[in-house]
Write a protein that holds these residues in place. Structure first.
Motif, PDB file in Angstrom:
ATOM      1  N   ASN A 151     -15.850  -3.650  25.011  1.00 41.10           N
ATOM      2  CA  ASN A 151     -16.393  -2.296  25.126  1.00 41.10           C
ATOM      3  C   ASN A 151     -16.888  -1.743  23.790  1.00 41.10           C
ATOM      4  OD1 ASN A 151     -15.838  -2.161  27.899  1.00 41.10           O
ATOM      5  ND2 ASN A 151     -13.726  -1.547  27.488  1.00 41.10           N
ATOM      6  N   ARG A 152     -16.769  -2.536  22.731  1.00 43.10           N
ATOM      7  CA  ARG A 152     -17.176  -2.115  21.375  1.00 43.10           C
ATOM      8  C   ARG A 152     -16.498  -0.792  20.997  1.00 43.10           C
ATOM      9  NH1 ARG A 152     -18.866  -6.728  22.070  1.00 43.10           N
ATOM     10  NH2 ARG A 152     -20.914  -7.480  21.448  1.00 43.10           N
ATOM     11  N   ASN A 153     -15.211  -0.688  21.376  1.00 38.55           N
ATOM     12  CA  ASN A 153     -14.452   0.538  21.171  1.00 38.55           C
ATOM     13  C   ASN A 153     -13.468   0.336  20.016  1.00 38.55           C
ATOM     14  OD1 ASN A 153     -12.715   2.729  21.294  1.00 38.55           O
ATOM     15  ND2 ASN A 153     -12.686   2.790  23.536  1.00 38.55           N
ATOM     16  N   ALA A 154     -13.878   0.751  18.826  1.00 37.94           N
ATOM     17  CA  ALA A 154     -13.042   0.574  17.635  1.00 37.94           C
ATOM     18  C   ALA A 154     -11.717   1.321  17.757  1.00 37.94           C
ATOM     19  CB  ALA A 154     -13.800   1.027  16.394  1.00 37.94           C
ATOM     20  N   ALA A 161     -11.078  -1.891  12.256  1.00 33.61           N
ATOM     21  CA  ALA A 161     -11.252  -0.912  13.342  1.00 33.61           C
ATOM     22  C   ALA A 161     -11.047   0.507  12.840  1.00 33.61           C
ATOM     23  CB  ALA A 161     -10.298  -1.225  14.488  1.00 33.61           C
ATOM     24  N   CYS A 174     -14.094   1.461  11.016  1.00 33.49           N
ATOM     25  CA  CYS A 174     -15.184   1.711  11.968  1.00 33.49           C
ATOM     26  C   CYS A 174     -15.044   3.076  12.626  1.00 33.49           C
ATOM     27  CB  CYS A 174     -15.229   0.609  13.031  1.00 33.49           C
ATOM     28  SG  CYS A 174     -15.789  -0.988  12.406  1.00 33.49           S
ATOM     29  N   HIS A 227     -17.771   5.841  12.062  1.00 29.29           N
ATOM     30  CA  HIS A 227     -18.528   5.829  13.315  1.00 29.29           C
ATOM     31  C   HIS A 227     -19.417   4.577  13.424  1.00 29.29           C
ATOM     32  CE1 HIS A 227     -17.135   9.910  13.932  1.00 29.29           C
ATOM     33  NE2 HIS A 227     -17.520  10.178  12.698  1.00 29.29           N
ATOM     34  N   GLU A 228     -18.803   3.421  13.152  1.00 36.22           N
ATOM     35  CA  GLU A 228     -19.515   2.138  13.222  1.00 36.22           C
ATOM     36  C   GLU A 228     -19.001   1.329  14.408  1.00 36.22           C
ATOM     37  OE1 GLU A 228     -19.942   1.515   8.379  1.00 36.22           O
ATOM     38  OE2 GLU A 228     -18.449   0.374   9.493  1.00 36.22           O
ATOM     39  N   SER A 229     -19.796   0.377  14.817  1.00 38.73           N
ATOM     40  CA  SER A 229     -19.379  -0.560  15.861  1.00 38.73           C
ATOM     41  C   SER A 229     -18.531  -1.664  15.212  1.00 38.73           C
ATOM     42  CB  SER A 229     -20.613  -1.174  16.522  1.00 38.73           C
ATOM     43  OG  SER A 229     -20.222  -2.188  17.420  1.00 38.73           O
ATOM     44  N   PRO A 230     -17.520  -2.147  15.908  1.00 38.04           N
ATOM     45  CA  PRO A 230     -16.644  -3.177  15.337  1.00 38.04           C
ATOM     46  C   PRO A 230     -17.178  -4.608  15.489  1.00 38.04           C
ATOM     47  CG  PRO A 230     -15.813  -2.534  17.465  1.00 38.04           C
ATOM     48  CD  PRO A 230     -17.015  -1.647  17.181  1.00 38.04           C
ATOM     49  N   GLU A 231     -18.466  -4.769  15.591  1.00 42.16           N
ATOM     50  CA  GLU A 231     -19.080  -6.086  15.846  1.00 42.16           C
ATOM     51  C   GLU A 231     -18.649  -7.162  14.862  1.00 42.16           C
ATOM     52  OE1 GLU A 231     -22.392  -6.549  17.819  1.00 42.16           O
ATOM     53  OE2 GLU A 231     -22.079  -4.664  18.864  1.00 42.16           O
TER      54      GLU A 231
END
Length: 145
Positions: free
Chosen positions: A49-52, A85, A88, A92-96
């Motif tokens: 879900n790309r939810n850090a 995380a 991130c 406010h970054e994506s944890p990719e």
């Protein structure tokens, strides 16, 4: 230092856990299996879900529980996930950037469990019985000489 450079299990940490937990060691190892499985699933779901934010708590939990048993590599991986995380979330970054570590963590968790359970088995310390013959050089223990 990469994750693979860390020992899977630190023998001193494992020995300390066995000593401190005493008779409760095997029971608590069972809790680690249950809780760790839930944490790994939650980490994987959060990554999908790309939810850090959702990565932080299960990674933190897995880190602490892993280190309690001397599971260095797993603890290091969980710490990296938690730290990145948190950053991130703050920025406010994506944890990719964690994808590779998240993919590796399940295998590391499973490998760690196998090693911990093998090392904690009461059968590990036992030597196989030799029936019918005495091992070479062994003194007779009973019966005829």
């Amino acid at each position: 230092m990469g994750h693979m450079d860390a020992k899977l299990i630190d023998p001193a940490g494992f020995a300390q856990a066995r000593t401190e937990l005493g008779a409760g060691f095997v029971r608590i190892l069972g809790y680690f299996r249950e809780d760790g499985t839930k944490s790994v699933l939650a980490i994987e779901e959060a990554m999908r879900n790309r939810n850090a934010t959702a990565l932080v708590l299960p990674a933190h939990t897995l880190k602490g529980e892993s280190r309690q048993f001397g599971a260095e590599r797993l603890g290091d991986m969980a710490e990296e996930i938690e730290t990145v995380a948190r950053r991130c979330v703050e920025y406010h970054e994506s944890p990719e950037e964690l994808i590779e570590t998240v993919v590796e963590i399940r295998n590391c968790f499973n490998e760690t469990l196998v090693e911990l359970e093998k090392a904690s088995s009461p059968l590990v310390a036992r030597k196989p019985a030799v029936f019918g013959r005495r091992p070479e050089g062994a003194a007779p223990s009973f019966g005829r000489m």
